[in-house]
Design a protein around this motif. Structure first.
Motif, PDB file in Angstrom:
ATOM      1  N   MET A   1     -15.044  22.592  56.353  1.00 43.16           N
ATOM      2  CA  MET A   1     -15.688  24.083  56.372  1.00 43.16           C
ATOM      3  C   MET A   1     -15.126  25.180  55.238  1.00 43.16           C
ATOM      4  N   TYR A   2     -13.946  25.059  55.044  1.00 43.17           N
ATOM      5  CA  TYR A   2     -13.364  26.005  54.088  1.00 43.17           C
ATOM      6  C   TYR A   2     -14.141  25.667  52.612  1.00 43.17           C
ATOM      7  N   PRO A   3     -14.316  24.656  51.948  1.00 38.83           N
ATOM      8  CA  PRO A   3     -14.950  24.590  50.949  1.00 38.83           C
ATOM      9  C   PRO A   3     -16.414  25.039  50.905  1.00 38.83           C
ATOM     10  N   ILE A   4     -17.191  24.866  51.972  1.00 36.75           N
ATOM     11  CA  ILE A   4     -18.616  25.672  52.049  1.00 36.75           C
ATOM     12  C   ILE A   4     -18.350  26.962  52.228  1.00 36.75           C
ATOM     13  N   LEU A   5     -17.396  27.529  52.982  1.00 39.89           N
ATOM     14  CA  LEU A   5     -17.335  28.830  52.894  1.00 39.89           C
ATOM     15  C   LEU A   5     -17.034  29.636  51.450  1.00 39.89           C
ATOM     16  N   LEU A   6     -16.024  28.897  50.714  1.00 42.09           N
ATOM     17  CA  LEU A   6     -15.782  29.413  49.207  1.00 42.09           C
ATOM     18  C   LEU A   6     -17.041  29.419  48.581  1.00 42.09           C
ATOM     19  N   PHE A   7     -17.718  28.345  48.680  1.00 42.66           N
ATOM     20  CA  PHE A   7     -18.805  28.216  47.862  1.00 42.66           C
ATOM     21  C   PHE A   7     -19.808  29.151  48.424  1.00 42.66           C
ATOM     22  N   LEU A   8     -20.272  29.171  49.617  1.00 37.89           N
ATOM     23  CA  LEU A   8     -21.165  30.205  49.743  1.00 37.89           C
ATOM     24  C   LEU A   8     -20.645  31.893  49.552  1.00 37.89           C
ATOM     25  N   HIS A   9     -19.446  31.971  49.607  1.00 39.58           N
ATOM     26  CA  HIS A   9     -18.632  33.478  49.362  1.00 39.58           C
ATOM     27  C   HIS A   9     -18.988  33.618  47.773  1.00 39.58           C
ATOM     28  N   SER A  10     -18.700  32.618  47.111  1.00 41.36           N
ATOM     29  CA  SER A  10     -19.226  32.779  45.555  1.00 41.36           C
ATOM     30  C   SER A  10     -20.546  33.021  45.197  1.00 41.36           C
ATOM     31  N   VAL A  11     -21.511  32.305  46.188  1.00 42.41           N
ATOM     32  CA  VAL A  11     -23.061  32.423  45.491  1.00 42.41           C
ATOM     33  C   VAL A  11     -23.574  33.673  45.941  1.00 42.41           C
ATOM     34  N   ILE A  58     -19.235  36.235  55.934  1.00 41.02           N
ATOM     35  CA  ILE A  58     -18.491  35.111  54.968  1.00 41.02           C
ATOM     36  C   ILE A  58     -17.301  35.198  54.687  1.00 41.02           C
ATOM     37  N   GLY A  59     -16.947  36.421  54.036  1.00 36.13           N
ATOM     38  CA  GLY A  59     -15.775  36.834  53.776  1.00 36.13           C
ATOM     39  C   GLY A  59     -14.609  36.836  54.785  1.00 36.13           C
ATOM     40  N   TYR A  60     -15.112  37.447  55.965  1.00 36.89           N
ATOM     41  CA  TYR A  60     -13.813  37.295  57.118  1.00 36.89           C
ATOM     42  C   TYR A  60     -13.788  36.085  57.726  1.00 36.89           C
ATOM     43  N   LEU A  61     -14.765  35.273  57.756  1.00 32.69           N
ATOM     44  CA  LEU A  61     -14.589  33.822  58.084  1.00 32.69           C
ATOM     45  C   LEU A  61     -13.654  33.098  57.244  1.00 32.69           C
ATOM     46  N   PHE A  64     -10.069  34.187  57.718  1.00 32.78           N
ATOM     47  CA  PHE A  64      -9.201  33.983  58.718  1.00 32.78           C
ATOM     48  C   PHE A  64      -9.295  32.279  58.850  1.00 32.78           C
ATOM     49  N   ASN A  65      -9.813  31.565  58.028  1.00 26.72           N
ATOM     50  CA  ASN A  65      -9.879  30.136  58.026  1.00 26.72           C
ATOM     51  C   ASN A  65      -9.077  29.639  56.566  1.00 26.72           C
ATOM     52  N   SER A  66      -8.346  30.536  55.787  1.00 24.21           N
ATOM     53  CA  SER A  66      -7.986  30.277  54.759  1.00 24.21           C
ATOM     54  C   SER A  66      -6.511  29.753  54.786  1.00 24.21           C
ATOM     55  N   LEU A 145      -6.075  41.264  38.040  1.00 22.52           N
ATOM     56  CA  LEU A 145      -5.432  41.324  39.432  1.00 22.52           C
ATOM     57  C   LEU A 145      -5.337  39.656  39.950  1.00 22.52           C
ATOM     58  N   SER A 146      -6.374  39.091  39.871  1.00 21.49           N
ATOM     59  CA  SER A 146      -6.430  37.516  40.341  1.00 21.49           C
ATOM     60  C   SER A 146      -7.721  37.011  39.821  1.00 21.49           C
ATOM     61  N   ALA A 147      -7.633  35.961  39.080  1.00 19.89           N
ATOM     62  CA  ALA A 147      -8.578  35.214  38.342  1.00 19.89           C
ATOM     63  C   ALA A 147      -9.127  34.217  39.104  1.00 19.89           C
ATOM     64  N   ARG A 148     -10.581  33.976  39.298  1.00 18.17           N
ATOM     65  CA  ARG A 148     -11.212  32.861  39.876  1.00 18.17           C
ATOM     66  C   ARG A 148     -12.439  32.695  39.028  1.00 18.17           C
ATOM     67  N   PRO A 149     -13.166  31.483  39.500  1.00 19.94           N
ATOM     68  CA  PRO A 149     -14.311  31.392  38.303  1.00 19.94           C
ATOM     69  C   PRO A 149     -15.337  32.164  38.811  1.00 19.94           C
ATOM     70  N   TYR A 150     -16.571  32.262  37.983  1.00 20.74           N
ATOM     71  CA  TYR A 150     -17.620  33.027  38.249  1.00 20.74           C
ATOM     72  C   TYR A 150     -18.463  32.134  39.455  1.00 20.74           C
ATOM     73  N   LEU A 151     -18.314  31.114  39.381  1.00 18.27           N
ATOM     74  CA  LEU A 151     -19.071  30.407  40.676  1.00 18.27           C
ATOM     75  C   LEU A 151     -18.008  29.234  41.160  1.00 18.27           C
ATOM     76  N   ARG A 152     -17.872  29.240  42.257  1.00 17.30           N
ATOM     77  CA  ARG A 152     -17.089  28.217  42.969  1.00 17.30           C
ATOM     78  C   ARG A 152     -18.148  27.043  43.517  1.00 17.30           C
ATOM     79  N   THR A 153     -17.418  25.761  43.281  1.00 18.52           N
ATOM     80  CA  THR A 153     -18.366  24.630  43.604  1.00 18.52           C
ATOM     81  C   THR A 153     -17.443  23.661  44.528  1.00 18.52           C
ATOM     82  N   PHE A 154     -18.152  22.687  45.122  1.00 17.77           N
ATOM     83  CA  PHE A 154     -17.393  21.913  46.051  1.00 17.77           C
ATOM     84  C   PHE A 154     -16.545  21.084  45.435  1.00 17.77           C
TER      85      PHE A 154
END
Length: 154
Positions: A1-11, A58-61, A64-66, A145-154
Protein backbone atom coordinates in the motif's frame (compact mmCIF):
# COMPACT_ATOMS: atom_id res chain seq x y z
CA UNK A 1 0.00 0.00 0.00
CA UNK A 2 2.83 2.40 0.84
CA UNK A 3 4.34 2.42 -2.71
CA UNK A 4 0.89 3.05 -4.18
CA UNK A 5 0.33 5.99 -1.81
CA UNK A 6 3.75 7.42 -2.73
CA UNK A 7 2.94 7.16 -6.42
CA UNK A 8 -0.52 8.72 -6.03
CA UNK A 9 0.86 11.51 -3.87
CA UNK A 10 3.45 12.25 -6.53
CA UNK A 11 0.92 12.28 -9.39
CA UNK A 12 -1.78 14.28 -7.61
CA UNK A 13 0.86 16.90 -6.71
CA UNK A 14 0.91 17.90 -10.38
CA UNK A 15 -2.89 18.10 -10.54
CA UNK A 16 -2.83 20.42 -7.52
CA UNK A 17 -0.09 22.65 -8.94
CA UNK A 18 -1.64 22.87 -12.42
CA UNK A 19 -5.17 23.49 -11.12
CA UNK A 20 -3.89 26.20 -8.75
CA UNK A 21 -2.00 27.90 -11.58
CA UNK A 22 -5.15 27.88 -13.71
CA UNK A 23 -7.34 29.22 -10.87
CA UNK A 24 -4.80 31.93 -9.99
CA UNK A 25 -4.48 32.95 -13.65
CA UNK A 26 -8.27 33.12 -14.04
CA UNK A 27 -8.59 34.97 -10.74
CA UNK A 28 -5.91 37.53 -11.53
CA UNK A 29 -7.23 38.09 -15.05
CA UNK A 30 -10.83 38.47 -13.87
CA UNK A 31 -9.81 40.75 -11.02
CA UNK A 32 -7.70 43.06 -13.20
CA UNK A 33 -10.10 43.18 -16.16
CA UNK A 34 -13.26 43.36 -14.04
CA UNK A 35 -14.75 40.31 -15.78
CA UNK A 36 -17.88 38.43 -14.72
CA UNK A 37 -17.26 35.41 -12.50
CA UNK A 38 -18.43 32.64 -14.84
CA UNK A 39 -19.21 28.96 -14.33
CA UNK A 40 -15.75 28.20 -15.76
CA UNK A 41 -14.12 30.43 -13.15
CA UNK A 42 -16.17 28.80 -10.42
CA UNK A 43 -15.18 25.37 -11.73
CA UNK A 44 -11.49 26.33 -11.65
CA UNK A 45 -11.93 27.43 -8.02
CA UNK A 46 -13.74 24.25 -7.11
CA UNK A 47 -11.41 21.86 -8.98
CA UNK A 48 -8.28 23.37 -7.40
CA UNK A 49 -9.81 23.02 -3.93
CA UNK A 50 -10.96 19.44 -4.65
CA UNK A 51 -7.55 18.28 -5.92
CA UNK A 52 -5.96 19.94 -2.89
CA UNK A 53 -8.24 18.05 -0.50
CA UNK A 54 -7.59 14.76 -2.29
CA UNK A 55 -3.84 15.40 -2.04
CA UNK A 56 -4.08 16.21 1.66
CA UNK A 57 -6.02 13.00 2.31
CA UNK A 58 -3.43 10.93 0.43
CA UNK A 59 -0.68 12.82 2.27
CA UNK A 60 -2.16 12.03 5.68
CA UNK A 61 -2.59 8.37 4.74
CA UNK A 62 1.02 8.35 3.59
CA UNK A 63 2.20 10.15 6.72
CA UNK A 64 0.57 7.69 9.11
CA UNK A 65 1.68 4.63 7.11
CA UNK A 66 5.24 5.73 6.40
CA UNK A 67 8.10 3.79 7.98
CA UNK A 68 10.10 7.01 7.66
CA UNK A 69 7.60 8.87 9.86
CA UNK A 70 7.22 5.90 12.23
CA UNK A 71 10.95 6.15 12.88
CA UNK A 72 10.62 9.92 13.31
CA UNK A 73 7.86 9.56 15.91
CA UNK A 74 9.54 6.76 17.86
CA UNK A 75 12.98 8.45 17.87
CA UNK A 76 11.90 12.08 18.00
CA UNK A 77 14.95 13.56 19.75
CA UNK A 78 17.40 11.82 17.45
CA UNK A 79 15.28 12.40 14.35
CA UNK A 80 15.11 16.13 15.01
CA UNK A 81 18.88 16.24 14.46
CA UNK A 82 18.47 14.87 10.91
CA UNK A 83 17.03 17.54 8.66
CA UNK A 84 15.49 15.12 6.14
CA UNK A 85 13.51 13.42 8.91
CA UNK A 86 12.56 16.74 10.49
CA UNK A 87 11.44 18.09 7.11
CA UNK A 88 8.95 15.28 6.49
CA UNK A 89 8.07 14.76 10.14
CA UNK A 90 7.13 18.37 10.83
CA UNK A 91 7.80 21.00 8.14
CA UNK A 92 6.23 19.32 5.09
CA UNK A 93 3.02 18.22 6.76
CA UNK A 94 2.58 21.52 8.63
CA UNK A 95 3.08 23.76 5.58
CA UNK A 96 0.90 21.56 3.39
CA UNK A 97 -1.90 21.49 5.97
CA UNK A 98 -1.75 25.29 6.29
CA UNK A 99 -1.82 25.58 2.49
CA UNK A 100 -4.92 23.44 2.17
CA UNK A 101 -6.60 25.38 4.97
CA UNK A 102 -5.87 28.61 3.06
CA UNK A 103 -7.25 27.09 -0.16
CA UNK A 104 -10.38 25.95 1.67
CA UNK A 105 -10.94 29.34 3.27
CA UNK A 106 -10.21 31.17 0.02
CA UNK A 107 -12.55 28.93 -1.95
CA UNK A 108 -15.35 29.30 0.58
CA UNK A 109 -14.94 33.07 0.92
CA UNK A 110 -14.70 33.59 -2.85
CA UNK A 111 -17.91 31.68 -3.39
CA UNK A 112 -19.72 33.90 -0.89
CA UNK A 113 -18.52 37.28 -2.13
CA UNK A 114 -21.16 39.63 -3.49
CA UNK A 115 -19.23 41.17 -6.40
CA UNK A 116 -17.24 39.60 -9.21
CA UNK A 117 -14.01 41.53 -8.45
CA UNK A 118 -14.24 40.46 -4.80
CA UNK A 119 -14.66 36.81 -5.82
CA UNK A 120 -11.63 36.97 -8.11
CA UNK A 121 -9.53 38.93 -5.61
CA UNK A 122 -10.29 36.55 -2.74
CA UNK A 123 -9.58 33.45 -4.79
CA UNK A 124 -6.36 34.90 -6.22
CA UNK A 125 -4.87 36.07 -2.92
CA UNK A 126 -5.65 32.93 -0.91
CA UNK A 127 -4.64 30.53 -3.68
CA UNK A 128 -1.42 32.43 -4.42
CA UNK A 129 -0.30 32.40 -0.78
CA UNK A 130 -1.14 28.69 -0.59
CA UNK A 131 0.80 27.98 -3.80
CA UNK A 132 3.87 29.76 -2.46
CA UNK A 133 3.75 27.66 0.71
CA UNK A 134 3.25 24.52 -1.38
CA UNK A 135 6.29 25.35 -3.51
CA UNK A 136 8.37 25.78 -0.36
CA UNK A 137 7.13 22.49 1.11
CA UNK A 138 7.40 20.28 -1.98
CA UNK A 139 10.62 18.23 -1.88
CA UNK A 140 11.76 19.23 -5.38
CA UNK A 141 14.85 17.47 -6.78
CA UNK A 142 16.71 20.78 -6.49
CA UNK A 143 15.38 21.71 -3.04
CA UNK A 144 17.90 22.45 -0.30
CA UNK A 145 15.29 21.26 2.25
CA UNK A 146 14.79 17.70 1.03
CA UNK A 147 15.12 16.36 -2.50
CA UNK A 148 12.84 13.82 -4.14
CA UNK A 149 12.18 13.06 -7.85
CA UNK A 150 9.61 14.98 -9.89
CA UNK A 151 7.54 11.83 -10.20
CA UNK A 152 7.68 8.73 -8.02
CA UNK A 153 7.22 5.38 -9.70
CA UNK A 154 6.60 1.94 -8.28
Amino acid sequence: MYPILLFLHSVVRWLVVISLFIAIYKGFRGWRKNLPFTKTDNSARHIAATFSHIQLTIGYLLYFNSPFIAYFRSNFSEAMKQFDLMFFGIIHITLMTISIILITIGSSLAERQETNPAKFRTMTIFYLIALILIFIAIPWPFSPLSARPYLRTF
